[in-house]
Design a protein around this motif. Structure first.
Motif, mmCIF file in Angstrom:
data_model
loop_
_atom_site.group_PDB
_atom_site.id
_atom_site.type_symbol
_atom_site.label_atom_id
_atom_site.label_comp_id
_atom_site.label_asym_id
_atom_site.label_seq_id
_atom_site.Cartn_x
_atom_site.Cartn_y
_atom_site.Cartn_z
ATOM 1 N N MET A 1 0.861 -1.173 0.000
ATOM 2 C CA MET A 1 0.000 0.000 0.000
ATOM 3 C C MET A 1 0.903 1.230 0.000
ATOM 4 O O MET A 1 1.808 1.333 0.816
ATOM 5 C CB MET A 1 -0.886 -0.040 1.250
ATOM 6 C CG MET A 1 -1.886 1.073 1.313
ATOM 7 S SD MET A 1 -2.955 1.008 2.780
ATOM 8 C CE MET A 1 -3.831 -0.513 2.564
ATOM 9 N N ASN A 2 0.656 2.135 -0.932
ATOM 10 C CA ASN A 2 1.510 3.320 -0.982
ATOM 11 C C ASN A 2 1.126 4.308 0.114
ATOM 12 O O ASN A 2 0.088 4.198 0.750
ATOM 13 C CB ASN A 2 1.496 3.955 -2.376
ATOM 14 C CG ASN A 2 0.185 4.613 -2.735
ATOM 15 O OD1 ASN A 2 -0.504 5.139 -1.866
ATOM 16 N ND2 ASN A 2 -0.163 4.591 -4.001
ATOM 17 N N ASN A 3 1.973 5.288 0.329
ATOM 18 C CA ASN A 3 1.799 6.231 1.422
ATOM 19 C C ASN A 3 0.495 7.025 1.314
ATOM 20 O O ASN A 3 -0.175 7.265 2.307
ATOM 21 C CB ASN A 3 3.007 7.173 1.489
ATOM 22 C CG ASN A 3 3.082 7.921 2.794
ATOM 23 O OD1 ASN A 3 2.588 7.454 3.803
ATOM 24 N ND2 ASN A 3 3.701 9.081 2.771
ATOM 25 N N GLY A 4 0.103 7.411 0.093
ATOM 26 C CA GLY A 4 -1.133 8.173 -0.096
ATOM 27 C C GLY A 4 -2.363 7.375 0.268
ATOM 28 O O GLY A 4 -3.274 7.864 0.935
ATOM 29 N N SER A 5 -2.419 6.120 -0.163
ATOM 30 C CA SER A 5 -3.592 5.307 0.152
ATOM 31 C C SER A 5 -3.611 4.932 1.633
ATOM 32 O O SER A 5 -4.682 4.794 2.219
ATOM 33 C CB SER A 5 -3.660 4.066 -0.731
ATOM 34 O OG SER A 5 -2.534 3.245 -0.548
ATOM 35 N N GLN A 6 -2.452 4.792 2.252
ATOM 36 C CA GLN A 6 -2.399 4.523 3.693
ATOM 37 C C GLN A 6 -2.942 5.715 4.467
ATOM 38 O O GLN A 6 -3.698 5.559 5.422
ATOM 39 C CB GLN A 6 -0.976 4.213 4.145
ATOM 40 C CG GLN A 6 -0.866 3.893 5.629
ATOM 41 C CD GLN A 6 -1.599 2.632 6.027
ATOM 42 O OE1 GLN A 6 -1.465 1.605 5.366
ATOM 43 N NE2 GLN A 6 -2.371 2.693 7.094
ATOM 44 N N LYS A 7 -2.579 6.930 4.035
ATOM 45 C CA LYS A 7 -3.094 8.135 4.690
ATOM 46 C C LYS A 7 -4.605 8.233 4.539
ATOM 47 O O LYS A 7 -5.309 8.604 5.476
ATOM 48 C CB LYS A 7 -2.428 9.389 4.119
ATOM 49 C CG LYS A 7 -1.019 9.589 4.600
ATOM 50 C CD LYS A 7 -0.430 10.879 4.039
ATOM 51 C CE LYS A 7 0.985 11.076 4.509
ATOM 52 N NZ LYS A 7 1.570 12.317 4.002
ATOM 53 N N ALA A 8 -5.110 7.907 3.343
ATOM 54 C CA ALA A 8 -6.556 7.943 3.104
ATOM 55 C C ALA A 8 -7.263 6.927 3.997
ATOM 56 O O ALA A 8 -8.309 7.221 4.585
ATOM 57 C CB ALA A 8 -6.861 7.674 1.637
ATOM 58 N N LYS A 9 -6.701 5.738 4.106
ATOM 59 C CA LYS A 9 -7.274 4.693 4.961
ATOM 60 C C LYS A 9 -7.281 5.151 6.413
ATOM 61 O O LYS A 9 -8.300 5.025 7.107
ATOM 62 C CB LYS A 9 -6.475 3.406 4.823
ATOM 63 C CG LYS A 9 -6.921 2.311 5.756
ATOM 64 C CD LYS A 9 -6.001 1.112 5.655
ATOM 65 C CE LYS A 9 -6.199 0.210 6.839
ATOM 66 N NZ LYS A 9 -5.177 -0.810 6.943
ATOM 67 N N ASP A 10 -6.162 5.689 6.890
ATOM 68 C CA ASP A 10 -6.064 6.158 8.272
ATOM 69 C C ASP A 10 -7.082 7.263 8.560
ATOM 70 O O ASP A 10 -7.722 7.271 9.613
ATOM 71 C CB ASP A 10 -4.651 6.656 8.575
ATOM 72 C CG ASP A 10 -3.623 5.533 8.603
ATOM 73 O OD1 ASP A 10 -4.011 4.345 8.671
ATOM 74 O OD2 ASP A 10 -2.407 5.850 8.534
ATOM 75 N N LYS A 11 -7.246 8.183 7.614
ATOM 76 C CA LYS A 11 -8.210 9.277 7.785
ATOM 77 C C LYS A 11 -9.628 8.730 7.862
ATOM 78 O O LYS A 11 -10.416 9.121 8.729
ATOM 79 C CB LYS A 11 -8.095 10.270 6.625
ATOM 80 C CG LYS A 11 -9.062 11.426 6.739
ATOM 81 C CD LYS A 11 -8.962 12.377 5.563
ATOM 82 C CE LYS A 11 -10.001 13.467 5.726
ATOM 83 N NZ LYS A 11 -10.127 14.280 4.532
#
Length: 80
Positions: free
Chosen positions: A1-11
């Motif tokens: 999972m790339n950093n952008g999608s991880q941030k979206a998931k976390d949000k």
């Protein structure tokens, strides 16, 4: 999972999902998980379904939330 999608998931998880730990005796998790899989559900969705069926008023809150406009998500299936 790339950093952008991880941030979206976390949000998404922070804004939309509450989390709690469920403890069961050793070995029972596997049994429950296998049963949930046998009826075509994830362990999480099976447990959430059982809770919604048992807690008064919880189903009404879920139905209200479901009537909101659908939002396409690329989150993993464990969030169902």
């Amino acid at each position: 999972m790339n950093n952008g999608s991880q941030k979206a998931k976390d949000k998404y998880l922070k804004e939309k999902v509450d989390t709690f730990v469920l403890r069961v005796p050793k070995g029972e998790k596997e049994i429950i998980q296998q049963y949930a899989q046998s009826i075509g559900k994830s362990l999480n969705s099976y447990i959430v379904e059982l809770i919604k069926a048992d807690v008064p008023g919880l189903s009404a809150a879920a139905k209200k939330e479901e009537s909101a406009p659908a939002r396409r998500s690329s989150l993993p299936s464990f969030l169902d």
